[in-house]
Design a protein around this motif. Structure first.
Motif, PDB file in Angstrom:
ATOM      1  N   VAL A  91       0.871  -1.069  -0.306  1.00 33.57           N
ATOM      2  CA  VAL A  91       0.137  -0.328  -0.018  1.00 33.57           C
ATOM      3  C   VAL A  91       1.046   1.122   0.085  1.00 33.57           C
ATOM      4  O   VAL A  91       0.552   1.855  -0.762  1.00 33.57           O
ATOM      5  N   ASP A  92       2.221   1.466   0.659  1.00 33.01           N
ATOM      6  CA  ASP A  92       3.003   2.406   0.510  1.00 33.01           C
ATOM      7  C   ASP A  92       3.099   2.747  -0.270  1.00 33.01           C
ATOM      8  O   ASP A  92       3.589   4.108  -0.846  1.00 33.01           O
ATOM      9  N   ARG A  93       3.942   2.339  -1.415  1.00 40.12           N
ATOM     10  CA  ARG A  93       4.467   2.089  -2.296  1.00 40.12           C
ATOM     11  C   ARG A  93       3.247   2.488  -3.660  1.00 40.12           C
ATOM     12  O   ARG A  93       3.757   3.669  -4.225  1.00 40.12           O
ATOM     13  N   SER A  94       2.701   1.943  -3.230  1.00 33.17           N
ATOM     14  CA  SER A  94       1.150   2.476  -3.995  1.00 33.17           C
ATOM     15  C   SER A  94       0.792   4.251  -4.410  1.00 33.17           C
ATOM     16  O   SER A  94       0.327   4.595  -5.210  1.00 33.17           O
ATOM     17  N   ILE A  95       1.123   4.313  -2.899  1.00 34.53           N
ATOM     18  CA  ILE A  95       0.983   6.378  -2.356  1.00 34.53           C
ATOM     19  C   ILE A  95       1.718   6.950  -3.429  1.00 34.53           C
ATOM     20  O   ILE A  95       1.803   8.288  -3.405  1.00 34.53           O
ATOM     21  N   THR A  96       3.198   6.355  -2.936  1.00 33.77           N
ATOM     22  CA  THR A  96       4.280   6.683  -3.934  1.00 33.77           C
ATOM     23  C   THR A  96       4.611   6.591  -5.346  1.00 33.77           C
ATOM     24  O   THR A  96       4.801   7.393  -6.348  1.00 33.77           O
ATOM     25  N   ASP A  97       3.597   5.329  -5.743  1.00 30.65           N
ATOM     26  CA  ASP A  97       4.120   5.454  -7.201  1.00 30.65           C
ATOM     27  C   ASP A  97       2.601   4.563  -7.719  1.00 30.65           C
ATOM     28  O   ASP A  97       2.710   3.303  -7.869  1.00 30.65           O
ATOM     29  N   PRO A  98       2.299   5.550  -7.745  1.00 28.12           N
ATOM     30  CA  PRO A  98       0.955   4.424  -8.218  1.00 28.12           C
ATOM     31  C   PRO A  98       0.631   3.665  -9.508  1.00 28.12           C
ATOM     32  O   PRO A  98       0.272   2.696  -9.354  1.00 28.12           O
ATOM     33  N   MET A  99       1.545   4.428 -10.406  1.00 30.75           N
ATOM     34  CA  MET A  99       0.678   4.098 -11.783  1.00 30.75           C
ATOM     35  C   MET A  99       1.699   2.819 -12.090  1.00 30.75           C
ATOM     36  O   MET A  99       1.044   1.488 -12.468  1.00 30.75           O
ATOM     37  N   ALA A 100       2.837   2.101 -11.375  1.00 34.07           N
ATOM     38  CA  ALA A 100       3.590   0.725 -10.920  1.00 34.07           C
ATOM     39  C   ALA A 100       2.133   0.129 -10.837  1.00 34.07           C
ATOM     40  O   ALA A 100       1.944  -1.144 -11.537  1.00 34.07           O
ATOM     41  N   PHE A 101       0.900   0.784 -10.109  1.00 32.12           N
ATOM     42  CA  PHE A 101       0.178  -0.534  -9.729  1.00 32.12           C
ATOM     43  C   PHE A 101      -1.423  -0.544 -10.529  1.00 32.12           C
ATOM     44  O   PHE A 101      -1.860  -1.945 -10.651  1.00 32.12           O
ATOM     45  N   VAL A 102      -1.220  -0.059 -11.308  1.00 33.66           N
ATOM     46  CA  VAL A 102      -2.121  -0.081 -12.444  1.00 33.66           C
ATOM     47  C   VAL A 102      -1.387  -0.974 -13.750  1.00 33.66           C
ATOM     48  O   VAL A 102      -1.827  -1.569 -14.529  1.00 33.66           O
ATOM     49  N   PRO A 158      -4.737   3.511  -3.774  1.00 35.05           N
ATOM     50  CA  PRO A 158      -4.298   3.605  -5.026  1.00 35.05           C
ATOM     51  C   PRO A 158      -3.889   1.628  -5.490  1.00 35.05           C
ATOM     52  O   PRO A 158      -4.713   1.374  -6.526  1.00 35.05           O
ATOM     53  N   TYR A 159      -3.482   1.175  -3.956  1.00 35.18           N
ATOM     54  CA  TYR A 159      -3.444  -0.177  -4.155  1.00 35.18           C
ATOM     55  C   TYR A 159      -4.857  -0.482  -4.328  1.00 35.18           C
ATOM     56  O   TYR A 159      -4.805  -1.862  -5.208  1.00 35.18           O
ATOM     57  N   SER A 160      -5.465  -0.511  -3.595  1.00 34.36           N
ATOM     58  CA  SER A 160      -6.610  -1.425  -3.077  1.00 34.36           C
ATOM     59  C   SER A 160      -7.451  -1.086  -4.405  1.00 34.36           C
ATOM     60  O   SER A 160      -8.221  -1.797  -5.159  1.00 34.36           O
TER      61      SER A 160
END
Ligand code: NAD
Ligand code: DAU
Length: 353
Positions: A91-102, A158-160
């Motif tokens: 989750v913390d990484r999704s806050i700093t880099d949402p595009m990797a999660f998309v 962004p993760y969820s």
């Protein structure tokens, strides 16, 4: 022996994936297990050293966003089942880099769905696409109650959001193209081989090294913890016995406030390390809260228990003690993953086998 089934497991070098791969390779010698993983920072083939030479196991280094790579993997290994765990998971990484999660969680999942649909187009008979998801898609509980399979989606990070989108795509492919699928949404896992950016292994590693224990906010957020090997056994049950098109919630009926859990870990570690009682707890440090921090997750796992006969096998106390023992016995693993040494060790060593 010729294999009775060929199963492609994505993300098999990660935390949960490595437990699923180990379980399937050892429990089902009649299956061929293909572990497909891009080996991101979270993927570590050292997690699978004990099964990497098994006759029914092979590793394919491939990114799920690579349509040609997936096409080649399906053509070469002809899987009739997919268990999809590959994802960006923190989750913390999704806050700093949402595009990797998309790109991985949404586009990667759709690319994998397309590859399965294309490879299986002559007939969907005997095929199954199993998408492994999270309870975080349901959002955050504030007034008691539990997440059931009917709880509306309400992702908050962004993760969820990326996992929710991937779940929707899987169901849409089931509805539109009749792709046979099952889906599960699980609560927080803990156990061996957990990357030490996540709460429990991070705290164990920091206690071991007498480093500060960063508790977000006031430590009042609640998580529902399940032993990772029990998640692997639930995945086994859903893959083999789950009804087509169904969703199963998986959880441990085991809610803990973060601060209480960190104190429990400190007590266990004080005993194991021969420290005076209360010594490790002095390391607790309150830090700025996670942005948009979900307050509470809690799963109603009644459906999987009623319909598939699954329930957790061990208590939290027993699971946590085993977990702490594993990290203390595997400090080389911990040091490798925190230094990144495993990446150079395995570089270029595994492609197709
Ligand atoms: P993890 O981060 O430990 O492992 C993820 C794995 O996926 C790694 O091996 C990584 O190399 C691989 N991967 C990442 N991006 C990839 C890509 N583009 N192509 C191919 N491989 C890629 O994750 P985890 O905690 O083991 O979670 C596994 C799955 O279970 C995820 O889908 C996650 O959303 C879900 N889940 C996790 C938990 C939990 O508590 N950890 C709970 C419920 C559901
Ligand atoms: O609920 C399932 C989800 O559980 C999975 O889908 C995710 O992949 C997995 O990472 C996990 O998400 P969480 O955000 O709940 O896990 P994490 O270990 O990051 O944090 C657990 C709780 O501890 C959360 O309330 C944030 C808090 N925390 C976390 C860290 C890393 C801290 O207080 N300090 C920390 O340093």
């Amino acid at each position: 022996m010729s294999a009775t089934r060929s199963i492609l497991i994505t993300g098999g070098a990660g935390f949960i994936g490595s437990h699923v791969v180990r379980r399937f390779v050892t429990k089902y010698p009649q299956y061929r297990i293909i572990n497909l993983d891009a080996l991101t920072y979270a993927g570590n083939l050292e997690n699978l050293r004990d099964v990497e030479r098994a006759a029914n196991y092979m590793f394919v280094k491939c990114d799920i966003r690579d349509a040609d790579g997936l096409k080649a993997a399906f053509a070469e290994h002809t899987p009739d089942g997919v268990i999809h765990l590959a994802a960006e998971s923190h989750v913390d990484r999704s806050i700093t880099d949402p595009m990797a999660f998309v790109t991985t969680n949404v586009i990667g999942t759709v690319t994998l769905l397309n590859a399965a649909r294309e490879a299986w187009k002559s007939s969907f008979d005997g095929k199954r696409f199993y998408h492994v998801s999270t309870d975080e898609v349901y959002g955050s509980l504030h007034d008691g109650g539990f997440f059931t399979e009917e709880t509306p989606y309400d992702p908050q990070s962004p993760y969820s959001a990326s996992k929710a989108a991937s779940d929707h795509f899987v169901r849409a492919y089931g509805n539109t193209y009749k792709l046979p699928f099952v889906l599960s949404n699980c609560s927080n896992n803990y156990g061996s081989h957990h990357f030490p950016e996540k709460l429990i292994p991070l705290m164990i590693n920091n206690i071991r090294n007498s480093k500060p224990l960063p508790v977000y906010g006031k430590g009042e957020n609640v998580r529902d913890w399940l032993w990772v090997e029990d998640h692997a056994s639930a995945i086994d049950a859903v893959f083999h016995k789950g009804a087509n098109g169904e969703t199963y919630n998986i959880g441990g009926h085991n809610e803990w406030k973060n601060l209480d859990l960190v104190h429990l870990l400190c007590r266990i570690m004080d005993q194991k390390l021969g420290r005076a009682e209360g010594e490790s707890a002095k390391l607790i440090t309150y830090v700025t809260d996670r942005a948009g921090h979900d307050l509470r997750y809690a799963i109603d796992a009644g459906k999987i228990e009623r319909e598939l006969g699954w329930k957790p096998s061990i208590t939290f106390e027993a699971g946590l003690e085993r977990t702490v023992d594993w990290y203390l016995a595997n400090t080389v693993w911990l040091d490798h993953v925190t230094s990144g040494a495993y990446r150079s060790y395995y570089e270029g060593q595994y492609t197709h086998r």
